[in-house]
Write a protein that holds these residues in place. Structure first.
Motif, mmCIF file in Angstrom:
data_model
loop_
_atom_site.group_PDB
_atom_site.id
_atom_site.type_symbol
_atom_site.label_atom_id
_atom_site.label_comp_id
_atom_site.label_asym_id
_atom_site.label_seq_id
_atom_site.Cartn_x
_atom_site.Cartn_y
_atom_site.Cartn_z
ATOM 1 N N GLN A 392 0.841 -1.203 0.000
ATOM 2 C CA GLN A 392 0.000 0.000 0.000
ATOM 3 C C GLN A 392 0.876 1.253 0.000
ATOM 4 N N GLU A 393 0.628 2.119 -0.953
ATOM 5 C CA GLU A 393 1.406 3.353 -1.022
ATOM 6 C C GLU A 393 1.215 4.175 0.252
ATOM 7 N N GLY A 394 2.296 4.659 0.795
ATOM 8 C CA GLY A 394 2.228 5.498 1.998
ATOM 9 C C GLY A 394 2.203 4.711 3.295
ATOM 10 N N ILE A 395 2.125 3.381 3.194
ATOM 11 C CA ILE A 395 2.171 2.546 4.414
ATOM 12 C C ILE A 395 3.460 1.721 4.370
ATOM 13 N N PHE A 396 4.222 1.819 5.435
ATOM 14 C CA PHE A 396 5.519 1.142 5.515
ATOM 15 C C PHE A 396 5.511 0.189 6.705
ATOM 16 N N ALA A 397 6.447 -0.729 6.723
ATOM 17 C CA ALA A 397 6.492 -1.696 7.828
ATOM 18 C C ALA A 397 7.927 -1.878 8.291
ATOM 19 N N THR A 398 8.057 -2.200 9.571
ATOM 20 C CA THR A 398 9.394 -2.342 10.152
ATOM 21 C C THR A 398 9.420 -3.408 11.238
#
Lengths: 438, 103
Positions: A392-398
């Motif tokens: 999803q554009e604009g959603i990042f994960a770490t």
């Protein structure tokens, strides 16, 4: 005091080490951050651990300053004991509905003095922090270094005796609180939703959780921590100082029967670390590690393993098939010894620790519409090039939201996700991270 | 106590009574738990008054399972009612005694 509507650059979901580090990295660049955590305190899994490998530094000593820095940063708004309910995409980014669960304590007034906790008459098993090995009261501050240091009431167990009201010097108790809805407008979202461990009662061959002296490694972390339930390593059935402790590796990973075919990457190292710590805490105890392979891939990890062997920790190559107990509740481990012509042996120990693996902590699909991979962790479509970018554009994960990893890697990916989110915001209109014009 | 204090106390007691009436079932369950816990704590304290005991010794003296005794002792230790006083003669178990304040 929280307002009902919050405008930030980034909403970070999850207050563990990865979420805190990503928040701090963004906030230090001048971005406004809201950090949502479902528990009453930030700190995540790491605050419950004893020490980190391979340096054996105190976990609390590393995590507590990070927790304090996160809570006191002028660009970070902490939303603890909150759950994200829905996420809607709009022209500016995302509109996120967050539910603030009631503490039944006025957060702004509570000083965390624990006067209420000391007079509360009823004990409840502390499942969240101590796996039920000890208890907290119905009104309690989650743990000694909790941030924020605020009390909370388990309202379902309260007998409404009013002792806490009388004891509270700041008049904080408020039984009328109800869940509150907050709206967070954010340009980007970072998922740092962490992991949970494979249930230690999942395998009936290992006692299905019915053997009191068979515990998992997270429980052992608490026994080893000075703030743990007994303040020392005692076996749970009768408080005995264990003389013989065994670790069963791959007890929740590389196991198709549990639906966990992957290696969890940290179990070998935490077992070695715990074995070394036990050797320090109980110098007379024998520690045996039953393993299939030892995987020590990180910097300094192989040396750590060699040090453990030199300390006298016994490494036995074999697959544990079954654990039962004798009449004194001593676990008996039935193991196929690979280096001994596959001979089957039965060894009695005082305490057995299952090296459980990592599972995704949260399913990101329903609320964030972020795809998950086959293993349930957040899917990273181009992990070699953009290891924190989701579908999803604009959603990042770490951190461990994206897959099993240790603390070092979680912190590295937290830095990476902050840089990725910052760059994204810079590209999609100006942001505080934008460089000055030439 | 001033008149205002009395009024506030009355108001508070009414609110607590209403809350108990609103949740009768769960209050009943918690009260039963509390009664059991008080009784066990009292029994353990009576045994510990004589001399420090190990967990198995406390289990034998009270008839409670050892793991349950350990749970109660860990809580009593956490809230300052009990302290470790040393190890038993076989160096296998810790001895627990009452704190001065509890004695």
């Amino acid at each position: 005091m929280k307002s009902d509507k919050i405008h930030v650059d980034t909403l970070v979901v999850g207050g563990g080490i990865a979420g805190m580090q990503a928040s701090l990295d963004l906030a230090n660049q001048g971005h406004q951050v809201a950090l949502v955590e479902h528990s009453p305190s930030i700190g995540g899994m790491m605050i419950g651990l004893s020490k980190v490998f391979p340096t054996l530094d105190c976990c609390s000593c590393i995590t507590t300053p990070k927790m304090a820095a996160t809570a006191h940063h002028e660009n970070i708004q902490l939303l603890t004991y909150c759950e994200v309910q829905s996420v809607t995409r709009n022209d500016d980014g995302f509109s996120v509905q967050v539910i603030q669960k009631p503490r039944y304590v006025i957060e702004d007034n509570c000083t965390g003095c624990r006067s209420c906790e000391l007079v509360c008459p009823l004990d409840l098993p502390d499942v969240e922090n101590e796996f039920g090995r000890t208890a907290h009261r119905v009104i309690y501050v989650p743990f000694t270094t909790a941030v924020p240091q605020k009390a909370i009431i388990d309202i379902d167990s309260c007998i409404f005796c009013g002792k806490c009201i009388k004891a509270c010097p700041a008049d904080c108790i408020d039984f009328t609180q109800t869940p509150q809805t907050l709206r967070v407008e954010a340009r980007t979202i970072i998922l740092a939703t962490g992991f949970k461990v494979t249930p230690y009662d999942a395998k009936k061959e290992y006692g299905a959780g019915n053997l009191r002296n068979v515990i998992d490694a997270m429980m052992m972390e608490r026994l080893l921590a000075p703030t743990g339930p007994y303040g020392r390593v005692l076996r749970p059935s009768d408080g005995k100082l264990p003389d013989s402790i065994a670790y069963v590796q791959c007890a929740g990973s590389r196991d198709e029967t549990l639906g966990v075919p992957y290696c969890s990457r940290v179990c070998c190292m935490y077992a070695i670390k715990q074995a070394m710590l036990i050797s320090g805490a109980l110098p007379m105890a024998d520690v045996t590690i039953y393993y299939m392979d030892i995987r020590t891939f990180g910097k300094g990890y192989e040396q750590f393993y060699q040090n453990a062997k030199a300390m006298g920790i016994e490494f036995v190559k074999g697959k544990v098939g079954r654990i039962v107990e004798d009449e004194d509740q001593n676990p008996i481990v039935r193991v196929e010894l690979i280096d001994d012509n596959s001979r089957v042996a039965e060894n009695k120990h005082d305490l057995v620790v299952l090296s459980v693996g990592m599972l995704p902590g949260y399913d990101t699909q329903p609320i964030y519409d972020v795809a998950t991979a086959k293993d349930g962790f957040v899917q990273i479509p181009d992990s070699n090039v953009a290891p924190t970018v989701t579908t999803q554009e604009g959603i990042f994960a770490t951190g461990t939201a994206t897959g099993p990893m240790d603390i070092v890697d979680s912190i590295i990916t937290a830095g990476a996700v902050a840089a990725e989110a910052s760059a994204y915001m810079h590209l999609h209109s100006g942001s505080p991270a934008a460089p000055a014009a030439d | 106590m001033t008149t205002q204090d009395r009024v506030e106390r009355k108001k508070r007691n009414e609110m607590l009574t209403n809350l108990r009436k609103q949740h009768p079932e769960r209050v009943k369950i918690s009260q039963a738990k509390l009664k059991e816990q008080r009784s066990i704590r009292k029994t353990l304290q009576q045994v510990l008054k004589t001399k420090p005991h190990t967990i198995p010794q406390l289990a034998e003296a009270t008839g409670l399972p050892a793991h349950q005794v350990l749970w109660y002792i860990s809580i009593m230790k956490k809230y300052g009612k009990v302290v470790e006083t040393g190890l038993d003669e076989d160096y296998e178990y810790y001895l627990y005694g009452l704190t001065r304040e509890t004695e």
